[in-house]
Design an enzyme around this catalytic site. Sequence first.
Site, PDB file in Angstrom:
ATOM      1  N   HIS A 117       0.848  -1.204   0.000  1.00  0.00           N
ATOM      2  CA  HIS A 117       0.000   0.000   0.000  1.00  0.00           C
ATOM      3  C   HIS A 117       0.874   1.242   0.000  1.00  0.00           C
ATOM      4  O   HIS A 117       1.857   1.329   0.720  1.00  0.00           O
ATOM      5  CB  HIS A 117      -0.956   0.032   1.199  1.00  0.00           C
ATOM      6  CG  HIS A 117      -0.286  -0.194   2.522  1.00  0.00           C
ATOM      7  ND1 HIS A 117       0.070  -1.445   2.972  1.00  0.00           N
ATOM      8  CD2 HIS A 117       0.107   0.679   3.483  1.00  0.00           C
ATOM      9  CE1 HIS A 117       0.648  -1.337   4.149  1.00  0.00           C
ATOM     10  NE2 HIS A 117       0.695  -0.058   4.478  1.00  0.00           N
ATOM     11  N   HIS A 162       1.110   5.209   0.867  1.00  0.00           N
ATOM     12  CA  HIS A 162       0.509   6.230   1.724  1.00  0.00           C
ATOM     13  C   HIS A 162       0.572   7.585   1.025  1.00  0.00           C
ATOM     14  O   HIS A 162       1.632   7.961   0.507  1.00  0.00           O
ATOM     15  CB  HIS A 162       1.303   6.399   3.017  1.00  0.00           C
ATOM     16  CG  HIS A 162       1.272   5.233   3.958  1.00  0.00           C
ATOM     17  ND1 HIS A 162       0.511   5.222   5.103  1.00  0.00           N
ATOM     18  CD2 HIS A 162       1.931   4.050   3.940  1.00  0.00           C
ATOM     19  CE1 HIS A 162       0.711   4.085   5.753  1.00  0.00           C
ATOM     20  NE2 HIS A 162       1.564   3.356   5.081  1.00  0.00           N
TER      21      HIS A 162
HETATM   22  P1  5GP Z   1       1.880   0.276   7.349  1.00  0.00           P
HETATM   23  O1  5GP Z   1       2.574   0.460   8.656  1.00  0.00           O
HETATM   24  O2  5GP Z   1       1.606  -1.203   7.103  1.00  0.00           O
HETATM   25  O3  5GP Z   1       2.563   0.942   6.210  1.00  0.00           O
HETATM   26  O4  5GP Z   1       0.498   1.035   7.468  1.00  0.00           O
HETATM   27  C1  5GP Z   1      -0.727   0.404   7.664  1.00  0.00           C
HETATM   28  C2  5GP Z   1      -1.750   1.500   7.754  1.00  0.00           C
HETATM   29  O5  5GP Z   1      -3.026   0.900   7.685  1.00  0.00           O
HETATM   30  C3  5GP Z   1      -1.705   2.284   9.064  1.00  0.00           C
HETATM   31  O6  5GP Z   1      -1.506   3.665   8.764  1.00  0.00           O
HETATM   32  C4  5GP Z   1      -3.034   1.996   9.718  1.00  0.00           C
HETATM   33  O7  5GP Z   1      -3.579   3.128  10.369  1.00  0.00           O
HETATM   34  C5  5GP Z   1      -3.907   1.560   8.556  1.00  0.00           C
HETATM   35  N1  5GP Z   1      -4.923   0.597   8.902  1.00  0.00           N
HETATM   36  C6  5GP Z   1      -4.760  -0.524   9.647  1.00  0.00           C
HETATM   37  N2  5GP Z   1      -5.939  -1.204   9.727  1.00  0.00           N
HETATM   38  C7  5GP Z   1      -6.840  -0.497   8.988  1.00  0.00           C
HETATM   39  C8  5GP Z   1      -8.221  -0.704   8.687  1.00  0.00           C
HETATM   40  O8  5GP Z   1      -8.854  -1.674   9.101  1.00  0.00           O
HETATM   41  N3  5GP Z   1      -8.821   0.244   7.908  1.00  0.00           N
HETATM   42  C9  5GP Z   1      -8.144   1.323   7.415  1.00  0.00           C
HETATM   43  N4  5GP Z   1      -8.828   2.185   6.666  1.00  0.00           N
HETATM   44  N5  5GP Z   1      -6.841   1.543   7.688  1.00  0.00           N
HETATM   45  C10 5GP Z   1      -6.197   0.645   8.466  1.00  0.00           C
END
Ligand code: 5GP
Length: 142
Positions: free
Chosen positions: A100, A102
């Site tokens: 993903h 950001h």
């Molecule tokens: P990572 O650390 O994997 O790059 O970021 C994961 C992101 O996913 C985090 O910013 C977190 O807030 C978001 N996130 C985690 N679970 C959910 C969810 O169930 N729904 C949404 N919309 N965002 C999520």
Amino acid sequence: MSNDCIFCQIVSGDIPSRTVYEDDDIVAFLDANPLAPGHTLVIPKDHYETLGDLPDGEAEGVFGVLHALTPVVEDAVDADASNVAFNNGEAAGQEVPHVHGHVIPRFEDDGGKPIHAVAGPRPDLSDDELDDIADDIAAGAE
Ligand code: 5GP
Ligand code: ZN
């Protein structure tokens, strides 16, 4: 689809999300725990863990949507700028193992940091080491 993946469950509709864009291959939705208003995530609908796992066609879709959506997100929240980034792998802070991007809107004097702040202390690399690294990357990119 990976059954225990939160983002696959968002794609399937089993977990609700504030979806802001969707096409056949890509979905974008607001981050549930935003670092800024408008913090948006862009994902391929198919489950791949990291950028290196993404096939070319899917990668073009993800980056194309990031490119199109970033100014739209900035405008929607009246941001001054944005950071666009991937936590690519667990050691880089990736918590959800479904690739993903950001889009994090930024505002003058928001107290945040540039992307240079994400890594540890800067390594002290010799010219030879830099040459070797550049050669290895260039060879892999051929
Ligand atoms: P990572 O650390 O994997 O790059 O970021 C994961 C992101 O996913 C985090 O910013 C977190 O807030 C978001 N996130 C985690 N679970 C959910 C969810 O169930 N729904 C949404 N919309 N965002 C999520
Ligand atoms: Zn997934």
